[in-house]
Design a protein around this motif. Structure first.
Motif, PDB file in Angstrom:
ATOM      1  N   ARG A   1      -7.784  52.216   5.192  1.00 46.49           N
ATOM      2  CA  ARG A   1      -7.439  53.494   4.554  1.00 46.49           C
ATOM      3  C   ARG A   1      -5.940  53.726   4.570  1.00 46.49           C
ATOM      4  O   ARG A   1      -5.341  54.089   3.567  1.00 46.49           O
ATOM      5  CB  ARG A   1      -8.141  54.643   5.277  1.00 46.49           C
ATOM      6  N   THR A   2      -5.346  53.495   5.712  1.00 45.14           N
ATOM      7  CA  THR A   2      -3.902  53.670   5.837  1.00 45.14           C
ATOM      8  C   THR A   2      -3.161  52.809   4.824  1.00 45.14           C
ATOM      9  O   THR A   2      -2.238  53.250   4.155  1.00 45.14           O
ATOM     10  CB  THR A   2      -3.423  53.268   7.245  1.00 45.14           C
ATOM     11  N   ARG A   3      -3.596  51.586   4.727  1.00 46.61           N
ATOM     12  CA  ARG A   3      -2.905  50.675   3.831  1.00 46.61           C
ATOM     13  C   ARG A   3      -3.082  51.062   2.364  1.00 46.61           C
ATOM     14  O   ARG A   3      -2.135  51.075   1.585  1.00 46.61           O
ATOM     15  CB  ARG A   3      -3.407  49.243   4.068  1.00 46.61           C
ATOM     16  N   LEU A   4      -4.305  51.436   2.025  1.00 48.53           N
ATOM     17  CA  LEU A   4      -4.521  51.867   0.640  1.00 48.53           C
ATOM     18  C   LEU A   4      -3.720  53.117   0.340  1.00 48.53           C
ATOM     19  O   LEU A   4      -3.097  53.246  -0.718  1.00 48.53           O
ATOM     20  CB  LEU A   4      -6.013  52.127   0.390  1.00 48.53           C
ATOM     21  N   ARG A   5      -3.727  54.011   1.272  1.00 46.30           N
ATOM     22  CA  ARG A   5      -3.004  55.263   1.072  1.00 46.30           C
ATOM     23  C   ARG A   5      -1.501  54.988   0.920  1.00 46.30           C
ATOM     24  O   ARG A   5      -0.832  55.621   0.101  1.00 46.30           O
ATOM     25  CB  ARG A   5      -3.251  56.187   2.262  1.00 46.30           C
ATOM     26  N   TYR A   6      -1.053  54.029   1.686  1.00 48.22           N
ATOM     27  CA  TYR A   6       0.363  53.662   1.572  1.00 48.22           C
ATOM     28  C   TYR A   6       0.689  53.189   0.149  1.00 48.22           C
ATOM     29  O   TYR A   6       1.646  53.665  -0.480  1.00 48.22           O
ATOM     30  CB  TYR A   6       0.698  52.565   2.579  1.00 48.22           C
ATOM     31  N   VAL A   7      -0.134  52.285  -0.348  1.00 49.94           N
ATOM     32  CA  VAL A   7       0.113  51.777  -1.701  1.00 49.94           C
ATOM     33  C   VAL A   7       0.014  52.915  -2.716  1.00 49.94           C
ATOM     34  O   VAL A   7       0.853  53.059  -3.608  1.00 49.94           O
ATOM     35  CB  VAL A   7      -0.883  50.660  -2.062  1.00 49.94           C
ATOM     36  N   TRP A   8      -1.023  53.716  -2.556  1.00 46.68           N
ATOM     37  CA  TRP A   8      -1.201  54.859  -3.457  1.00 46.68           C
ATOM     38  C   TRP A   8       0.042  55.739  -3.482  1.00 46.68           C
ATOM     39  O   TRP A   8       0.560  56.085  -4.558  1.00 46.68           O
ATOM     40  CB  TRP A   8      -2.423  55.666  -2.993  1.00 46.68           C
ATOM     41  N   ASP A   9       0.539  56.051  -2.329  1.00 47.37           N
ATOM     42  CA  ASP A   9       1.695  56.955  -2.276  1.00 47.37           C
ATOM     43  C   ASP A   9       2.943  56.317  -2.874  1.00 47.37           C
ATOM     44  O   ASP A   9       3.684  56.959  -3.609  1.00 47.37           O
ATOM     45  CB  ASP A   9       1.961  57.405  -0.825  1.00 47.37           C
ATOM     46  N   ARG A  10       3.148  55.070  -2.542  1.00 49.07           N
ATOM     47  CA  ARG A  10       4.338  54.419  -3.111  1.00 49.07           C
ATOM     48  C   ARG A  10       4.241  54.352  -4.630  1.00 49.07           C
ATOM     49  O   ARG A  10       5.207  54.514  -5.342  1.00 49.07           O
ATOM     50  CB  ARG A  10       4.488  52.987  -2.576  1.00 49.07           C
ATOM     51  N   TYR A  11       3.038  54.079  -5.106  1.00 42.70           N
ATOM     52  CA  TYR A  11       2.805  53.995  -6.541  1.00 42.70           C
ATOM     53  C   TYR A  11       3.197  55.314  -7.201  1.00 42.70           C
ATOM     54  O   TYR A  11       3.986  55.375  -8.146  1.00 42.70           O
ATOM     55  CB  TYR A  11       1.323  53.707  -6.803  1.00 42.70           C
ATOM     56  N   LEU A  12       2.693  56.397  -6.641  1.00 44.58           N
ATOM     57  CA  LEU A  12       3.010  57.708  -7.212  1.00 44.58           C
ATOM     58  C   LEU A  12       4.493  58.031  -7.071  1.00 44.58           C
ATOM     59  O   LEU A  12       5.108  58.594  -7.994  1.00 44.58           O
ATOM     60  CB  LEU A  12       2.173  58.802  -6.551  1.00 44.58           C
ATOM     61  N   ASP A  13       5.059  57.669  -5.941  1.00 42.45           N
ATOM     62  CA  ASP A  13       6.498  57.911  -5.762  1.00 42.45           C
ATOM     63  C   ASP A  13       7.279  57.256  -6.904  1.00 42.45           C
ATOM     64  O   ASP A  13       8.166  57.855  -7.508  1.00 42.45           O
ATOM     65  CB  ASP A  13       6.992  57.295  -4.443  1.00 42.45           C
ATOM     66  N   LEU A  14       6.911  56.024  -7.131  1.00 46.44           N
ATOM     67  CA  LEU A  14       7.599  55.273  -8.169  1.00 46.44           C
ATOM     68  C   LEU A  14       7.381  55.922  -9.533  1.00 46.44           C
ATOM     69  O   LEU A  14       8.308  56.032 -10.349  1.00 46.44           O
ATOM     70  CB  LEU A  14       7.046  53.850  -8.204  1.00 46.44           C
ATOM     71  N   GLY A  15       6.164  56.354  -9.759  1.00 45.12           N
ATOM     72  CA  GLY A  15       5.844  56.977 -11.040  1.00 45.12           C
ATOM     73  C   GLY A  15       6.635  58.262 -11.232  1.00 45.12           C
ATOM     74  O   GLY A  15       6.945  58.662 -12.354  1.00 45.12           O
ATOM     75  N   LYS A  16       6.935  58.916 -10.123  1.00 42.28           N
ATOM     76  CA  LYS A  16       7.711  60.148 -10.212  1.00 42.28           C
ATOM     77  C   LYS A  16       9.180  59.797 -10.444  1.00 42.28           C
ATOM     78  O   LYS A  16       9.850  60.397 -11.290  1.00 42.28           O
ATOM     79  CB  LYS A  16       7.563  60.924  -8.903  1.00 42.28           C
TER      80      LYS A  16
END
Lengths: 189, 189, 189, 189
Positions: D81-96
């Motif tokens: 979960r931590t790892r997926l959440r990490y990728v998810w957050d970075r993805y959104l960060d980048l998208g922003k």
DNA sequence: GATGAATGAGGCTTCATTCAT
DNA sequence: TATGAATGAAGCCTCATTCAT
């Protein structure tokens, strides 16, 4: 702007040009392909030849000289027939040894981009012309233009070379036949 | 139902191509120059010919046909000499009437980009080959390849035309001399 | 300038567009390819659609309508879950039956060249939005934007279709799993 | 010895491509517009990329690397979960931070013109796949294909970014909700 | 209305040549 | 002088759209 350094490099470029021109045709051949084949940089080509056109003329000059140089033992004192036959044989020899060189020569002539000065008559040309004149006069063929016969010699030699290279087994036959065409037409009855 | 493809326009493009190819050389000639010379839009050229290469082949085909068509009264029942002479004369006539057409034909052949199918032997070619064979066999010249002699005829005709166009006063002399070259070589003494 | 004659022809063009757009991609697809595929003349396409862009919009409209039309027995009185599930299943059914249509729909949306008016919310859209709103409100998820969830449904459906078409054996699993993603995210604890 | 190929210029072209691709769409974007935007001559683009297609692949490669590079502190030892959440957050960060980059990435994928070699799975992809597998196995969800879930993550992230950029006020809500969709679907009761 | 030839504006790319290093 | 990156003018060809038939 002084004389370029390396004569080797100049030669390399000219040789490369022959190869590339043969393979791709003069107008299709990029100067970049030539420099690559010569192992020099693209720009270097232009320190040896001001332009592609210059290179073409330089090459034309070189190839003609080379041909002339191959006629070292020209039989200056032989009969007209002997002298013509000599040229004929050397021409075919050359065509057998390095057909590309003659092909390129023909291509160069066909471009219509040679400088007037490049077209100076060569030694061979002059000799062939002389021999032809002799025969023509000797026979009283007053209206047979020797210049025309020089053209004929060249074009016959060219197709003979072409044919021999395609059908090596016919070499002897064509070599003789070709010369007979020329000679019996000239001296013929 | 719609504007039909105009045979006139096709012809116009082909004629324009002949002019432009003659002036600039095939590979130097932009398709845009051809369409301009033909009085059509740049794109129009490509509705008549899929590509420049296609145009070249179309032109080649057309020019050869045209030559063949000029041989309407070919003396099928004449001697070999008569038939060869007939072809020789028509060739030179054509070269006098429209030298550019033959020049372009030669250029086209030199490009090396003609389709195999475009190279089908024509009527003239076949007839010249036949006549030559007859003579060669009749004389027992077993190793004289008739194909070689066909080449010779063409190349002699080409330089003869070239020379005549440059020196019109020599027409008669060269016409005869050229054919004599060919014939005495062939049937030679 | 009156109403175009044949509704059949219009349909043929639209169907052809779907095929050609699928195969070549919208921007790579020449209108000429579409008219050819439709069996009509190049010009005809432009009597039915003023421009390629018009065609694209017309197609978009048509495809959306078609989808809506496939929802005839929409369970208006079912629970939110039932209604969402219904849409989800029909969506996947359609993706299985004619994946190209949905692909083209997505491509059309991606071009960014649709008219504002083409983007009117459809019946499905409205229903999904309503169902989503109900759930969201019912759970007090005050800050979960229903519009976002509609987007989610569509994109999940699209990748599910894509995946199922590539791995047909996983159809059941993905159909369930996909909906679970959506629903448990929505209603989930 | 000569001007070295400038990494800056390469970067400038790639950045220009991102801009122009975003504005006009990949297939609509002329290479000339890209070179102009990059402040180089039209021809220069082609010394850095052999063709437009090459440029596209180069850009794809670069953008993926860039994303990977942004994951420097990936929690290798965290829970799935931590790892997926990490990728998810970075993805959104980048998208922003740079939505165009991700848009272009998606467009690039959609063209269907990427080289096979360009499609090598990246670090992120592999990690997401691993994490997903772990969860799936841990729960005995034997028929839930992890690859499908990777697709889901990406598409959810993409629409989330899109939505957030259109409605910045919903960022937090969507970030959470999106991940919940993914996670509760995956691990969900 | 239907047809498809005609149009010409671009698009991608090549290439001779120049010029910074 | 040697190098090869930079330049930009063409070149060939495609394609949406118009228009004569």
């Amino acid at each position: 702007m002084s004389r370029p350094r390396s004569e080797d490099k100049r030669k390399a470029i000219l040789e490369a040009a022959i190869r590339v021109f043969t393979e791709q045709g003069i107008t299709n051949a990029p100067t970049s392909a030539i420099s690559r084949a010569a192992g020099v940089a693209e720009g270097t080509l232009f320190t040896y030849f001001r332009s592609k056109n210059d290179l073409m003329n330089g090459l034309y000059f070189e190839l003609r000289q080379e041909f002339n140089r191959s006629l070292t033992d020209f039989p200056h004192h032989g009969s007209a027939r002997t002298r013509l036959r000599y040229v004929w044989d050397r021409y075919l020899d050359l065509g057998k040894a390095c057909p590309e060189r003659l092909k390129v020569l023909a291509q160069l002539r066909a471009t219509g981009k040679l400088f007037k000065e490049s077209e100076q008559p060569t030694f061979v040309f002059v000799e062939v012309l002389n021999a032809t004149r002799e025969v023509v006069r000797g026979r009283g063929l007053h209206d047979a233009p020797p210049e025309y016969l020089v053209l004929a010699l060249r074009s016959l030699a060219e197709i003979t070379i072409e044919f021999i290279n395609a059908h090596p087994e016919s070499e002897m036959a064509c070599r003789e036949l070709g010369f007979r065409l020329l000679w019996s037409g000239l001296a013929g009855k």
